[in-house]
Write an enzyme that holds these catalytic residues in place. Structure first.
Site, PDB file in Angstrom:
ATOM      1  CE1 TYR A 184      19.867 -13.663-115.865  1.00 22.62           C
ATOM      2  CE2 TYR A 184      17.993 -14.391-116.906  1.00 22.62           C
ATOM      3  CZ  TYR A 184      18.859 -14.517-115.862  1.00 22.62           C
ATOM      4  OH  TYR A 184      18.674 -15.588-114.909  1.00 22.62           O
ATOM      5  NE  ARG A 237      18.257 -25.789-112.378  1.00 19.34           N
ATOM      6  CZ  ARG A 237      17.681 -25.133-113.077  1.00 19.34           C
ATOM      7  NH1 ARG A 237      17.970 -25.105-114.396  1.00 19.34           N
ATOM      8  NH2 ARG A 237      17.084 -23.885-112.671  1.00 19.34           N
ATOM      9  CE  LYS A 255      16.879 -14.674-112.849  1.00 22.19           C
ATOM     10  NZ  LYS A 255      15.626 -14.833-113.375  1.00 22.19           N
ATOM     11  CD  GLU A 327      17.392 -16.694-110.148  1.00 24.28           C
ATOM     12  OE1 GLU A 327      17.754 -17.347-111.238  1.00 24.28           O
ATOM     13  OE2 GLU A 327      16.289 -16.105-110.212  1.00 24.28           O
ATOM     14  CG  ASP A 328      20.246 -20.525-112.633  1.00 20.92           C
ATOM     15  OD1 ASP A 328      18.977 -20.859-112.679  1.00 20.92           O
ATOM     16  OD2 ASP A 328      20.926 -20.011-113.251  1.00 20.92           O
ATOM     17  CG  ASP A 350      13.059 -15.779-111.082  1.00 18.76           C
ATOM     18  OD1 ASP A 350      12.027 -15.570-111.100  1.00 18.76           O
ATOM     19  OD2 ASP A 350      13.803 -15.856-112.159  1.00 18.76           O
ATOM     20  CG  ASP A 351      15.684 -21.270-111.135  1.00 19.00           C
ATOM     21  OD1 ASP A 351      15.730 -20.726-112.100  1.00 19.00           O
ATOM     22  OD2 ASP A 351      16.699 -21.131-110.359  1.00 19.00           O
ATOM     23  CG  ASN A 492      15.638 -19.788-120.938  1.00 18.73           C
ATOM     24  OD1 ASN A 492      15.401 -19.563-121.983  1.00 18.73           O
ATOM     25  ND2 ASN A 492      15.068 -19.376-119.827  1.00 18.73           N
TER      26      ASN A 492
END
Length: 636
Positions: A184, A237, A255, A327-328, A350-351, A492
């Site tokens: 990851y 993103r 993930k 996610e993202d 999660d973000d 990150n």
């Protein structure tokens, strides 16, 4: 009755059906093919194996190919001349011999015992040595350490996952500190950037605009039917790297690897999904190796209709209790999707929510070092996107829970800086809706350094996605205001971190308490070793998801997030506090996940949002008992 006779009968029947041209025959064809495959998997397969066993013969694979012209063989070689005619590649395999070695779920490599090699026709297919799983793990780790380039290690780990699943997870669990950055962040960022070039085999489900109107069919193409967790991205993103389109698949795959390794969720119930609606990345659109749709990213109604179809199809195919983790997604879609579906689906971003849980857990833990309660401190965020506002909201909810003040009051000590400066009430007319709760009364302030001097925060949190924003002047200003400034550089991958651990400790003259989103090595300053914490979402989402699954939750409540954060903070020991550490070591991650799962499930039962009854007496032990074990199984 003989194998040859049965094989010929099945082949002739299939050949007849495949050659039928009318629509009615095509429908019969599909039904009969399904029936034949199911029959082969049950009664017919047992009959054939029984007959062959009586004769002392053995077949490791029973295959039927329509259009086969060779009456002396039961299977058709893919390289045979088919005269340009299309054929249907039906294949039913018995898990033995070569087929067993090619199954990542069942393959044990050199760990097959002598007895297993005889029973499953593996003689000659493996070298004569028999290794234990521990020796295989040692050998694989030695091999991985030979690679100097992190991306090469990533590729090797993905290859291992696709050939020997249990060894992959045992290796990751036993060496989590070393291998988590490989599978990851930060390495997964580079892997996504180069995904088209390093793509080797299918690892998840790709749903694109081409599949509109057929998404339910696409979901049914996935071989596993009992799915409990879906991680989905649209690639717009990816970490701090921007729009990577279809190549964002590395994020859901990574993930879900952590869901299994860290949270014990069985890999067979996990489904990685990428929604491909195009990309804004011109470099990818011009890249001949790009694996996604080569078109501009769809937006508006076209985008919303595809996502609506996906969410509806998931619920129809997998039921009410499947967890969908976003996610993202870009900010505008992330907030909208979470708001739209949180009341009708079991969804988690999660973000927004996962990051907030991890950061709140670190803040609660850090109070042991900096003193006071959350409501005593002043928070300044650099970055007002989904991560920043998500963390801010959860902090305010925790303050609300502990102090019983109003929501508005709980937000007053939380300030955010975006690309245009400090978010203040005079900017309300131009702010996006998710920034409005944080627009407080204050004179306009342009930059971060000016905001630090004006607001005088005790805690500085970076979620900007832009590196090197916590300059020497900013850190020195924080240190001049606070005896122990808490500095969280969360962006990150490593290249986008607001500052490094060394910079934080050096510029604050060793007074800062520091944690980051990506890992940093310990730092020596003035003869003392400082160990930076890592505010990694992997602390929370695996255990959080396990808790939802094991209690049969049907919705995610905000209180679940607070419970998860408090559970994480409770796992830091006094010995770790003495070293300035605010997050527990990852070597305890499965225990941490079990505690988080138990706290989440407990609150779900209390709120009446759990459907798996009766409630277990000891939820921590129950969580541990639900966890997947990567130890090899013994075969008959």
């Amino acid at each position: 009755m003989s194998y040859q006779l049965i094989s010929n009968c099945i082949r002739q029947l299939l050949e007849f059906l495949m050659l039928a041209s009318s629509s009615s025959f095509k429908r019969i064809n599909s039904l009969f093919c399904c029936c034949i495959v199911l029959l082969s998997l049950s009664d017919l397969q047992r009959q054939l194996l029984g007959v062959l066993g009586d004769k002392g013969e053995r077949k490791s694979s029973l295959s039927v190919m329509a259009g086969n012209q060779d009456d002396d063989n039961a299977a058709t070689d893919d390289d045979d001349d088919d005269d340009g005619q299309p054929f249907t590649p039906w294949n039913v395999s018995v898990a033995s011999g070569h087929a067993l070695l090619r199954s990542p779920q069942h393959n044990k490599g050199l760990a097959f015992s002598e007895k297993e090699r005889d029973a499953h026709y593996l003689r000659g297919l493996l070298p004569p040595a028999v290794f234990t799983q521990e020796l295989q793990e040692k050998r694989t780790l030695h091999l991985l350490r030979q690679y100097q380039v992190p991306l090469h290690r990533y590729i090797a780990m993905m290859d291992l996952q696709e050939t020997n699943e249990r060894l992959f997870y045992k290796l990751l669990i036993d060496n989590v500190d070393e291998l988590l950055p490989v599978v990851y962040t930060p390495t997964v960022g580079e892997a996504c950037q180069k995904y088209g070039s390093i793509y080797r085999r299918q690892q998840g489900l790709y749903i694109s605009l081409k599949d509109k109107g057929k998404i339910l069919e696409v979901l049914r193409n996935w071989p596993e039917k009992n799915i409990q967790v879906i991680v989905v991205t649209d690639g717009e993103r990816i970490l701090g790297l921007g729009d990577l389109g279809c190549q964002g698949m590395g994020i859901p795959v990574g993930k879900l690897s952590l869901y299994t390794a860290l949270g014990g969720v069985r890999p067979s119930v996990c489904l990685p999904v990428t929604i491909d609606v195009g990309t804004k990345n011109e470099a990818l659109l011009k890249d001949e190796f790009y694996i996604g749709l080569k078109q501009k990213r769809a937006t508006g109604e076209e985008y919303n209709e595809l996502l609506e179809e996906f969410m509806t199809a998931v619920k129809k195919n997998y039921g009410e209790k499947v967890l969908i983790q976003f996610e993202d997604f870009a900010n505008h879609n992330a907030f909208e999707l979470l708001s739209k579906y949180r009341s009708s689906h079991l969804v988690f971003n999660d973000d927004i929510q996962g990051t907030a849980c991890v950061v709140l857990g670190g803040l609660l833990s850090a109070l042991k070092l900096i003193g006071g309660t959350l409501s005593d401190h002043t928070f300044l965020f650099l970055g007002a996107g989904e991560a920043g506002t998500g963390i801010a909201e959860l902090i305010s909810l925790e303050i609300l829970k502990k102090t019983k003040v109003t929501v508005e009051e709980s937000r007053k000590k939380i300030w955010l800086v975006d690309s245009r400066g400090l978010i203040v009430s005079s900017r309300k007319d131009s702010l996006q809706h998710f920034k409005l709760p944080w627009a407080h009364d204050h004179a306009p302030v342009k930059g971060l350094l000016e905001a630090v001097k004006a607001i005088k925060p005790t805690i500085l949190i970076g979620t900007s996605g832009v590196g090197k924003q916590f300059t020497k002047e900013v850190i020195e200003a924080m240190a001049s205001i606070n005896a122990k400034p808490l500095i969280l550089a969360l962006s990150n991958p490593t290249s986008q971190s607001e500052c490094t651990a060394e910079e934080a400790y050096t510029w604050s003259q060793g007074h800062a308490i520091f944690a980051s989103g990506s890992p940093f090595d310990p730092v020596m300053y003035d003869g003392k070793e400082f160990v930076p914490g890592q505010a990694n979402n992997a602390y929370v989402f695996p255990g959080f998801g396990l808790g939802l699954i094991m209690c049969g939750a049907i919705r995610v409540h905000d209180e679940f997030l607070l419970m998860a954060a408090e559970a994480l903070a409770s796992q830091v020991t006094e010995e770790e506090y003495a070293k300035g550490i605010i997050y527990p070591p990852f070597k305890k991650i499965r225990k941490i996940s079990a505690v988080i799962a138990a706290k989440v499930a407990s609150r779900a039962y209390e709120l009446g949002l759990a459907s798996n009854l009766p409630r277990p007496k000891d939820l921590v032990k129950f969580a541990e008992s639900c966890m997947y074990s990567p130890t090899y199984r013994h075969y008959r």
